[in-house]
Design an enzyme around this catalytic site. Structure first.
Site, short mmCIF file in Angstrom:
data_model
loop_
_atom_site.label_atom_id
_atom_site.label_comp_id
_atom_site.label_asym_id
_atom_site.label_seq_id
_atom_site.Cartn_x
_atom_site.Cartn_y
_atom_site.Cartn_z
N ASP A 49 -5.75 -3.67 -1.87
CA ASP A 49 -4.84 -3.47 -1.14
C ASP A 49 -3.80 -4.67 -0.66
O ASP A 49 -4.45 -5.74 -0.14
CB ASP A 49 -5.24 -2.58 0.07
CG ASP A 49 -4.11 -1.80 0.78
OD1 ASP A 49 -3.40 -2.34 1.47
OD2 ASP A 49 -4.24 -0.63 0.46
N SER A 89 0.82 -1.14 -0.07
CA SER A 89 0.01 0.11 0.07
C SER A 89 1.02 1.33 0.16
O SER A 89 1.44 1.50 -1.00
CB SER A 89 -1.09 -0.19 1.20
OG SER A 89 -2.06 0.82 0.92
#
Length: 331
Positions: A155, A41
């Protein structure tokens, strides 16, 4: 003589990930050489830009953003599974950091994403840098997932928040992990206990005021010599402050109840993901303990507006890395 080559792992964590900018600068200022980096991320974003050699340019642009500019970079799109497309911010960064192939980067780099349907970890070691970054930062329900071949990616923090096991290692390096999803359980419990005590005091105050009001009503009932108008005047002069106290407490109680689980949908979702990241990270650190662990509380910065506090967050990261290196060098 302490080792100076560093394999660096950077966790997911929203705006807290800007701490990595100061941390990397602190490492370099003290003579450490980052020989590889892996991230999930926001860790994949900062780590990838650093691996491309453009961290200074990115930092200059990032520090210029105020809250309004941050929100202007969000291409809102109320889709069936997201609120933000996520292309506008990527294109803005690509004007500063040109897209390149991961295998051509001067520093070995890996980014982690998650296959939405299989739950498998997807590791980017080759291909376009910003394809990897865009997939890795796809926070579920906030950013639009990324189609990648037959996969739909979200993510990387969902499966591997702190990819200490994915960074490329060398025989003479040290593994440094920076986790920005730490939870100080003792501190949080102390705060909750303090709030609970304060609430109990408020409840006792409220009960006492209601008893006073009951006594006042009984007193008025006993004043048979007073007419209706005189009784109302008596209530007004003796009971108005009691009514205000009781109504004020009820309003406070209603507000507290509404805020039990965060001010907004975003707050609840953000904290949920952060707790998941924390537990995920704890397990990974047990499986692959680093030589140096740097941690920041996930309660430090988490609002969308905090993306406009990059310089402040970076300085916090610099200080945390400095403290960790001091401990390492004094061993």
């Amino acid at each position: 003589m302490k080792k100076k080559d560093v394999a660096l792992a950077l966790s997911s964590g929203g705006p807290r990930g800007f701490a990595y900018i100061g941390a990397i600068e602190e490492l370099e200022a003290r003579g450490y050489r980052i020989t590889s980096v892996a991230g999930s991320s926001i860790g994949s974003l900062v780590g990838g830009i650093y691996a491309a050699g453009r961290l200074a340019d990115f930092k200059e642009w990032l520090y210029s953003l105020d809250t309004w500019k941050v929100f202007s970079l969000m291409d809102l799109s109320i889709g069936k599974n997201h609120f933000v497309k996520g292309e506008k911010i990527i294109h803005a960064i690509m004007e500063i950091v040109p897209d390149v192939n991961i295998e051509d980067l001067p520093i070995p780099y890996r980014a982690v994403a998650t296959d939405l349907y299989t739950g498998e970890e997807v590791l980017f070691e080759r291909g376009k840098l910003f394809t990897a970054i865009r997939a890795s930062i796809s926070i579920p329900s906030l950013l639009r997932p990324v189609k990648y071949g037959l996969s739909t990616l979200i993510d990387g923090g969902i499966v591997n928040c702190l990819p200490v096991d994915k960074v490329e290692r060398h025989s003479d390096d040290i593994l440094i992990a920076f986790d920005v999803n730490d939870v100080n359980v003792a501190e949080i419990k102390a705060i909750l206990e303090s709030e609970h005590r304060a609430q109990r005091e408020d409840e006792r105050f409220h009960i006492a005021k209601r008893l006073e009001m009951k006594e006042l009503i009984e007193e008025i009932r006993g004043k048979n010599e007073l007419g209706l108008v005189e009784r109302l005047k008596y209530v007004g002069s003796h009971g108005l402050s009691l009514v205000k106290d009781i109504v004020g407490y009820q309003k406070l109680y209603d507000e507290d109840t509404a805020l039990d689980y965060g001010d907004t949908y975003y707050d609840l979702l953000d904290r949920t993901f952060s707790l998941q990241n924390h537990r995920n990270t704890e397990l990974m650190l047990q499986l692959c303990p680093p030589d140096i662990l740097v941690q920041m509380s996930f309660d430090a910065y988490g609002e969308i507006a905090d993306y406009a506090k990059a310089q402040e967050i970076a300085e916090k990261g610099r200080a945390l890395m400095s403290e960790a290196l001091d401990r390492y060098e004094q061993r």
